[in-house]
Design a protein around this motif. Structure first.
Motif, PDB file in Angstrom:
ATOM      1  N   LYS A 185       1.137  -0.390  15.043  1.00 59.75           N
ATOM      2  CA  LYS A 185      -0.161  -0.670  14.412  1.00 59.75           C
ATOM      3  C   LYS A 185      -0.758   0.654  13.945  1.00 59.75           C
ATOM      4  O   LYS A 185      -1.008   1.553  14.755  1.00 59.75           O
ATOM      5  N   GLY A 186      -0.973   0.758  12.639  1.00 60.04           N
ATOM      6  CA  GLY A 186      -1.481   2.010  12.087  1.00 60.04           C
ATOM      7  C   GLY A 186      -2.991   2.098  12.036  1.00 60.04           C
ATOM      8  O   GLY A 186      -3.541   3.162  11.784  1.00 60.04           O
ATOM      9  N   ASN A 187      -3.651   0.983  12.253  1.00 61.42           N
ATOM     10  CA  ASN A 187      -5.098   0.932  12.072  1.00 61.42           C
ATOM     11  C   ASN A 187      -5.776   0.293  13.275  1.00 61.42           C
ATOM     12  O   ASN A 187      -6.503  -0.684  13.142  1.00 61.42           O
ATOM     13  N   GLY A 214       0.819  -1.212   0.000  1.00 65.36           N
ATOM     14  CA  GLY A 214       0.000   0.000   0.000  1.00 65.36           C
ATOM     15  C   GLY A 214       0.848   1.256   0.000  1.00 65.36           C
ATOM     16  O   GLY A 214       2.085   1.187   0.011  1.00 65.36           O
ATOM     17  N   SER A 215       0.170   2.415  -0.014  1.00 70.17           N
ATOM     18  CA  SER A 215       0.891   3.690  -0.072  1.00 70.17           C
ATOM     19  C   SER A 215       1.863   3.803   1.095  1.00 70.17           C
ATOM     20  O   SER A 215       3.018   4.204   0.918  1.00 70.17           O
ATOM     21  N   ILE A 216       1.394   3.463   2.296  1.00 69.16           N
ATOM     22  CA  ILE A 216       2.242   3.608   3.481  1.00 69.16           C
ATOM     23  C   ILE A 216       3.280   2.489   3.521  1.00 69.16           C
ATOM     24  O   ILE A 216       4.470   2.738   3.731  1.00 69.16           O
ATOM     25  N   ASP A 224       2.921 -13.951   0.530  1.00 76.42           N
ATOM     26  CA  ASP A 224       1.610 -13.662  -0.061  1.00 76.42           C
ATOM     27  C   ASP A 224       0.537 -13.999   0.977  1.00 76.42           C
ATOM     28  O   ASP A 224       0.325 -15.175   1.299  1.00 76.42           O
ATOM     29  N   TYR A 225      -0.137 -12.952   1.484  1.00 79.52           N
ATOM     30  CA  TYR A 225      -1.100 -13.192   2.574  1.00 79.52           C
ATOM     31  C   TYR A 225      -2.304 -13.997   2.119  1.00 79.52           C
ATOM     32  O   TYR A 225      -3.018 -14.574   2.937  1.00 79.52           O
ATOM     33  N   THR A 226      -2.546 -14.054   0.811  1.00 79.91           N
ATOM     34  CA  THR A 226      -3.705 -14.819   0.336  1.00 79.91           C
ATOM     35  C   THR A 226      -3.413 -16.334   0.370  1.00 79.91           C
ATOM     36  O   THR A 226      -4.326 -17.144   0.286  1.00 79.91           O
ATOM     37  N   ILE A 267       0.267  -9.683  -6.645  1.00 76.71           N
ATOM     38  CA  ILE A 267       0.470  -8.695  -7.717  1.00 76.71           C
ATOM     39  C   ILE A 267       1.434  -7.579  -7.287  1.00 76.71           C
ATOM     40  O   ILE A 267       1.934  -6.842  -8.123  1.00 76.71           O
ATOM     41  N   LYS A 268       1.701  -7.479  -5.983  1.00 70.52           N
ATOM     42  CA  LYS A 268       2.635  -6.442  -5.499  1.00 70.52           C
ATOM     43  C   LYS A 268       4.067  -6.972  -5.372  1.00 70.52           C
ATOM     44  O   LYS A 268       4.973  -6.200  -5.076  1.00 70.52           O
ATOM     45  N   GLU A 269       4.257  -8.293  -5.537  1.00 74.90           N
ATOM     46  CA  GLU A 269       5.570  -8.868  -5.217  1.00 74.90           C
ATOM     47  C   GLU A 269       6.699  -8.236  -6.031  1.00 74.90           C
ATOM     48  O   GLU A 269       7.730  -7.847  -5.493  1.00 74.90           O
ATOM     49  N   VAL A 275       4.693  -8.295   3.364  1.00 78.10           N
ATOM     50  CA  VAL A 275       3.507  -9.160   3.278  1.00 78.10           C
ATOM     51  C   VAL A 275       2.421  -8.417   2.508  1.00 78.10           C
ATOM     52  O   VAL A 275       2.029  -7.306   2.877  1.00 78.10           O
ATOM     53  N   ASP A 276       1.964  -9.014   1.432  1.00 75.69           N
ATOM     54  CA  ASP A 276       0.859  -8.429   0.649  1.00 75.69           C
ATOM     55  C   ASP A 276       0.421  -9.473  -0.372  1.00 75.69           C
ATOM     56  O   ASP A 276       0.815 -10.635  -0.268  1.00 75.69           O
ATOM     57  N   SER A 277      -0.418  -9.074  -1.345  1.00 78.27           N
ATOM     58  CA  SER A 277      -0.855 -10.062  -2.335  1.00 78.27           C
ATOM     59  C   SER A 277       0.138 -10.108  -3.498  1.00 78.27           C
ATOM     60  O   SER A 277       0.904  -9.162  -3.720  1.00 78.27           O
ATOM     61  N   THR A 323     -10.689  -1.118  -5.780  1.00 76.43           N
ATOM     62  CA  THR A 323     -10.613  -2.534  -6.158  1.00 76.43           C
ATOM     63  C   THR A 323      -9.264  -3.138  -5.808  1.00 76.43           C
ATOM     64  O   THR A 323      -9.103  -4.345  -5.807  1.00 76.43           O
ATOM     65  N   GLU A 324      -8.277  -2.262  -5.467  1.00 73.08           N
ATOM     66  CA  GLU A 324      -6.958  -2.729  -5.010  1.00 73.08           C
ATOM     67  C   GLU A 324      -6.202  -3.532  -6.061  1.00 73.08           C
ATOM     68  O   GLU A 324      -5.303  -4.267  -5.722  1.00 73.08           O
ATOM     69  N   GLN A 325      -6.575  -3.374  -7.334  1.00 74.74           N
ATOM     70  CA  GLN A 325      -5.807  -4.061  -8.378  1.00 74.74           C
ATOM     71  C   GLN A 325      -4.667  -3.162  -8.830  1.00 74.74           C
ATOM     72  O   GLN A 325      -4.437  -2.958 -10.012  1.00 74.74           O
TER      73      GLN A 325
HETATM   74  N1  LIG Z   1      -2.383   5.522  11.637  1.00 77.08           N
HETATM   75  C1  LIG Z   1      -2.350   6.503  10.770  1.00 77.08           C
HETATM   76  O1  LIG Z   1      -1.818   7.577  11.072  1.00 77.08           O
HETATM   77  C2  LIG Z   1      -2.937   6.304   9.381  1.00 77.08           C
HETATM   78  C3  LIG Z   1      -2.685   7.297   8.461  1.00 77.08           C
HETATM   79  C4  LIG Z   1      -3.180   7.124   7.163  1.00 77.08           C
HETATM   80  C5  LIG Z   1      -3.916   5.989   6.852  1.00 77.08           C
HETATM   81  N2  LIG Z   1      -4.182   5.043   7.796  1.00 77.08           N
HETATM   82  C6  LIG Z   1      -4.963   3.825   7.431  1.00 77.08           C
HETATM   83  O2  LIG Z   1      -4.025   2.822   7.110  1.00 77.08           O
HETATM   84  C7  LIG Z   1      -4.550   1.932   6.120  1.00 77.08           C
HETATM   85  C8  LIG Z   1      -3.519   1.676   5.056  1.00 77.08           C
HETATM   86  O3  LIG Z   1      -3.305   2.849   4.339  1.00 77.08           O
HETATM   87  P1  LIG Z   1      -2.703   2.808   2.884  1.00 77.08           P
HETATM   88  O4  LIG Z   1      -2.975   4.156   2.299  1.00 77.08           O
HETATM   89  O5  LIG Z   1      -1.298   2.299   2.887  1.00 77.08           O
HETATM   90  O6  LIG Z   1      -3.690   1.720   2.221  1.00 77.08           O
HETATM   91  P2  LIG Z   1      -3.529   0.924   0.878  1.00 77.08           P
HETATM   92  O7  LIG Z   1      -2.695   1.711  -0.058  1.00 77.08           O
HETATM   93  O8  LIG Z   1      -4.881   0.484   0.464  1.00 77.08           O
HETATM   94  O9  LIG Z   1      -2.688  -0.374   1.338  1.00 77.08           O
HETATM   95  C9  LIG Z   1      -3.186  -1.469   2.045  1.00 77.08           C
HETATM   96  C10 LIG Z   1      -2.401  -2.698   1.550  1.00 77.08           C
HETATM   97  O10 LIG Z   1      -2.656  -3.787   2.440  1.00 77.08           O
HETATM   98  C11 LIG Z   1      -2.899  -4.956   1.643  1.00 77.08           C
HETATM   99  N3  LIG Z   1      -3.678  -5.913   2.418  1.00 77.08           N
HETATM  100  C12 LIG Z   1      -5.037  -6.017   2.515  1.00 77.08           C
HETATM  101  N4  LIG Z   1      -5.355  -7.038   3.350  1.00 77.08           N
HETATM  102  C13 LIG Z   1      -4.189  -7.571   3.759  1.00 77.08           C
HETATM  103  C14 LIG Z   1      -3.857  -8.652   4.637  1.00 77.08           C
HETATM  104  N5  LIG Z   1      -4.798  -9.358   5.257  1.00 77.08           N
HETATM  105  N6  LIG Z   1      -2.558  -8.931   4.850  1.00 77.08           N
HETATM  106  C15 LIG Z   1      -1.578  -8.208   4.254  1.00 77.08           C
HETATM  107  N7  LIG Z   1      -1.815  -7.175   3.393  1.00 77.08           N
HETATM  108  C16 LIG Z   1      -3.104  -6.860   3.174  1.00 77.08           C
HETATM  109  C17 LIG Z   1      -3.634  -4.414   0.441  1.00 77.08           C
HETATM  110  O11 LIG Z   1      -3.522  -5.355  -0.617  1.00 77.08           O
HETATM  111  P3  LIG Z   1      -4.760  -5.949  -1.471  1.00 77.08           P
HETATM  112  O12 LIG Z   1      -4.556  -5.430  -2.851  1.00 77.08           O
HETATM  113  O13 LIG Z   1      -4.597  -7.406  -1.438  1.00 77.08           O
HETATM  114  O14 LIG Z   1      -6.022  -5.506  -0.789  1.00 77.08           O
HETATM  115  C18 LIG Z   1      -2.850  -3.120   0.156  1.00 77.08           C
HETATM  116  O15 LIG Z   1      -1.708  -3.374  -0.645  1.00 77.08           O
HETATM  117  C19 LIG Z   1      -5.863   2.576   5.604  1.00 77.08           C
HETATM  118  O16 LIG Z   1      -6.979   1.853   6.087  1.00 77.08           O
HETATM  119  C20 LIG Z   1      -5.831   3.984   6.174  1.00 77.08           C
HETATM  120  O17 LIG Z   1      -7.108   4.485   6.498  1.00 77.08           O
HETATM  121  C21 LIG Z   1      -3.693   5.172   9.059  1.00 77.08           C
END
Ligand SMILES: NC(=O)c1ccc[n+]([C@@H]2O[C@H](COP(=O)([O-])OP(=O)(O)OC[C@H]3O[C@@H](n4cnc5c(N)ncnc54)[C@H](OP(=O)(O)O)[C@@H]3O)[C@@H](O)[C@H]2O)c1
Length: 330
Positions: free
Chosen positions: A244-246, A165-167, A204-206, A189-191, A185-187, A312-314
């Motif tokens: 933990k960010g979430n 993901g972005s972070i 691959d978490y899937t 398509i990101k490897e 760790v991710d799916s 859609t996360e693709q």
């Molecule tokens: N704490 C903070 O300060 C803060 C700040 C900003 C954002 N956030 C939150 O942090 C989250 C992540 O942000 P982001 O912008 O990086 O999101 P993002 O770009 O959507 O990245 C999330 C990644 O996690 C993957 N993922 C989904 N389920 C997974 C699993 N079970 N195991 C491992 N990987 C998995 C996704 O892959 P797939 O393609 O497989 O889904 C995607 O690549 C968001 O929900 C956002 O709201 C927190």
């Protein structure tokens, strides 16, 4: 000016391209001609008002608008050019090419944006396009915040959950710059992308849960909502750190207990966005230690499509809106 607006919560099609009055900077503000903005997962969550972490639904709804959004222009993270400055502004000047965050004011989906000079907005890296630079602040500021909290030492083993993901993708690069050995760790398509930016190992978490391997890490950085607290803690070495960010409410309660009564430390802090951190990212970029990962850029009139791709996360990398562009972009 042109702006992508929304006047009700809902699917991507609630986004509209409109002509509206440009904002006027106050005495302590700068006016920025926005060139690109990242379309983030948080933008999509605000647009639809659907969140993976449920506990902040009510306070957030009260803050952003109960029946409809109070601020109609989304977009926190951007790059652009300063075109006017308020009387008391000294740090930035007309003509500066900048990147940064508009924070809770949002508004980066419009051609012009005003932000207070004290906000995390600094001159953009000299070796980056506007589109690439707009994809840095969200991931970079959050990742550098958490990677610094982790206190990574060279040679330590770091696992990043949600690394694609972005972070996560910025965290991989920053952890590598700090000298860590990184497991992403991710799916699948990101490897390829994750290995290209430095991940030493990939899971691959899937197909399998990383905890099932029985391996342990000095640091687990977890951006996945709903992941198992217990499995993340059990994957830590003695004196390991879990970030933990979430966090769910239960995670926050358990984190205090774990930190107080075990040899492990849990941090659930939300990231602070600072000019200092953005400057540190800029330096890492100019030294070639962080690259921006843009999956695709969309013109303004395809904002709904951009949001659909985020949802859609693709994608492998950030989705960027080319602000001002209405013709087809890549
Ligand atoms: N704490 C903070 O300060 C803060 C700040 C900003 C954002 N956030 C939150 O942090 C989250 C992540 O942000 P982001 O912008 O990086 O999101 P993002 O770009 O959507 O990245 C999330 C990644 O996690 C993957 N993922 C989904 N389920 C997974 C699993 N079970 N195991 C491992 N990987 C998995 C996704 O892959 P797939 O393609 O497989 O889904 C995607 O690549 C968001 O929900 C956002 O709201 C927190």
């Amino acid at each position: 000016m042109k702006a992508i607006t929304y006047s009700r919560y809902g699917p991507p099609d609630v986004l509209e391209l409109e002509e509206i009055e440009p904002p006027v900077p106050g005495e302590d503000e700068v006016l920025i001609h926005v060139r690109a903005a990242e379309a983030t997962k948080a933008d999509c969550e605000l647009r639809s008002f659907r969140f993976s972490v449920k506990w902040f639904w009510l306070p957030l709804r009260l803050a952003v608008g109960v029946t409809r959004p109070r601020r109609r222009i989304l977009g926190d993270y951007f790059s652009g050019v300063v075109t006017a400055v308020g009387r008391r502004v000294t740090r930035l000047a007309v003509g500066d090419e900048v990147f940064g965050s508009a924070g809770f004011r949002r508004g980066a989906y419009g051609e012009y944006l005003t932000v207070p000079e004290k906000y995390p907005v600094v001159t953009k890296p000299s070796n980056m396009s506007f589109e690439d630079a707009a994809a840095v602040p969200l991931g970079g500021l959050n990742a550098i915040h958490f990677m610094r909290l982790a206190g990574i030492q060279p040679g330590e083993r770091v696992l990043i959950n949600g690394a694609g993901g972005s972070i996560g993708a910025h965290a991989v690069q920053i952890a590598k710059a700090f000298g860590a050995e990184v497991t992403a760790v991710d799916s699948s398509i990101k490897e390829r992308m994750l290995r290209r930016i430095g991940a030493d190992r990939f899971i691959d978490y899937t197909k399998e849960h990383f905890a099932a391997r029985g391996e342990t890490y000095d640091v687990v950085f977890d951006m996945v909502a709903g992941s198992s607290y217990g499995q993340c803690i059990s994957s830590l070495k003695p004196r390991g750190r879990y970030l933990k960010g979430n966090p769910r409410l239960s995670d926050m309660l358990r984190s205090a207990w774990t930190t107080r009564f075990t040899d492990k430390t849990v941090r659930v802090a939300f990231a602070r966005e600072t000019q200092e951190a953005l400057d540190a990212l800029k330096q890492l970029i100019e030294e070639g230690r962080i690259v921006s990962i843009v999956d695709r850029a969309y013109p303004m009139n395809r904002a709904a499509e951009a949001h659909r791709r985020v949802e859609t996360e693709q994608r492998a990398g950030a989705i960027v809106l080319a602000i001002g562009e209405e013709a087809a972009v890549s």
